[in-house]
Design a protein around this motif. Structure first.
Motif: not given
Length: 250
Positions: A44-59, A61-71
């Motif tokens: 679950x933590x992995x999913x939330x980190x991917x979605x930006x719901x957990x503070x995380x280190x790393x990068x 990209x969704x469809x070549x863009x940041x998550x916030x740009x393709x929410x």
């Protein structure tokens, strides 16, 4: 096929404890992917980190863009125990929430949005319940409503956290059928799952984690006793030619 999701060196820390450690992988379009691992593995933590719901280190990209740009392209169905089922809201209003990323803040939901709500409820067999309070439904019905909300969003990437826990057989069959349809439409669907006996039946690929990434690939390649043993840190007993698996901790 093109990568819809790319995760690079993703790590999550709770104080000094590492919940997810340096995970990297990429996923193609049109895949139904199971995320499996023991309790506390960081699924679950992995999913939330991917979605930006957990503070995380790393990068990520969704469809070549940041998550916030393709929410609006990403849909998330959390675990049922994270939802306040006593909140007084109608079934159709829950599903309408899936349209909010498509509606400007200064506008109300239009005819098209309400049509999408109707279509989504029909797909999960819940149209006759649209005027019910969400808290009046069974666990399986509630889960189907949240799947309808995800469908209404018209996303390209879906994350579902334990969608089959505590639901009836009919609801499970409806949900897996819809997930397969999404996959066939070219969508990518990640599902946190715990029932090892059904992974061969349900998924195209598996992502096995235990805080770290153990393996990621096609089910027939990674659904193997040695890899499962490494994931669950225990010995593996097979019953019925891989149809049933028991993990026995060391």
């Amino acid at each position: 096929m093109a990568d819809v999701l790319k995760v690079e060196s993703l790590s999550v820390y709770y104080e000094k404890n590492e919940a997810v450690k340096d995970i990297s992988f990429s996923a193609e379009q049109g895949k139904l992917i199971g995320i499996i691992g023991p309790n506390g593995a960081g699924k679950s933590t992995l999913i939330k980190a991917i979605l930006g719901l957990e503070k995380a280190l790393g990068k990520v990209t969704v469809l070549g863009k940041s998550v916030k740009d393709v929410r609006e392209k990403i849909s998330y169905v959390p675990q049922r125990n994270q939802i306040d089922w006593d909140f007084p809201v109608l079934v159709e209003d829950v599903v309408l929430m899936g349209r909010f990323t498509h509606i400007p803040w200064y506008k109300k939901a239009g005819k098209k949005d309400h049509l999408v709500v109707t279509e989504s409820l029909e797909k999960v067999g819940m149209l006759d319940f649209r005027k019910r309070q969400i808290g009046e439904l069974s666990g399986g019905q509630q889960q189907r409503v949240f799947i309808a909300r995800a469908l209404a969003q018209h996303a390209d990437l879906f994350f579902l956290d334990e969608p089959f826990v505590g639901i009836d057989v009919t609801s499970e069959e409806i949900i897996i059928h819809l997930l397969r349809e999404l996959r066939n439409e070219g969508k990518t669907v990640f599902v946190v799952h715990h029932d090892l006996s059904k992974v061969e039946q349900y998924f195209d690929e598996l992502l096995l984690i235990n805080k770290e990434l153990v393996e990621f690939g096609q089910v027939k390649e990674v659904y193997q006793p040695d890899i499962l043993s490494k994931t669950y840190k225990g010995s593996i007993q097979l019953f019925g030619a891989n149809e049933n698996i028991m993990v026995v901790s060391d």
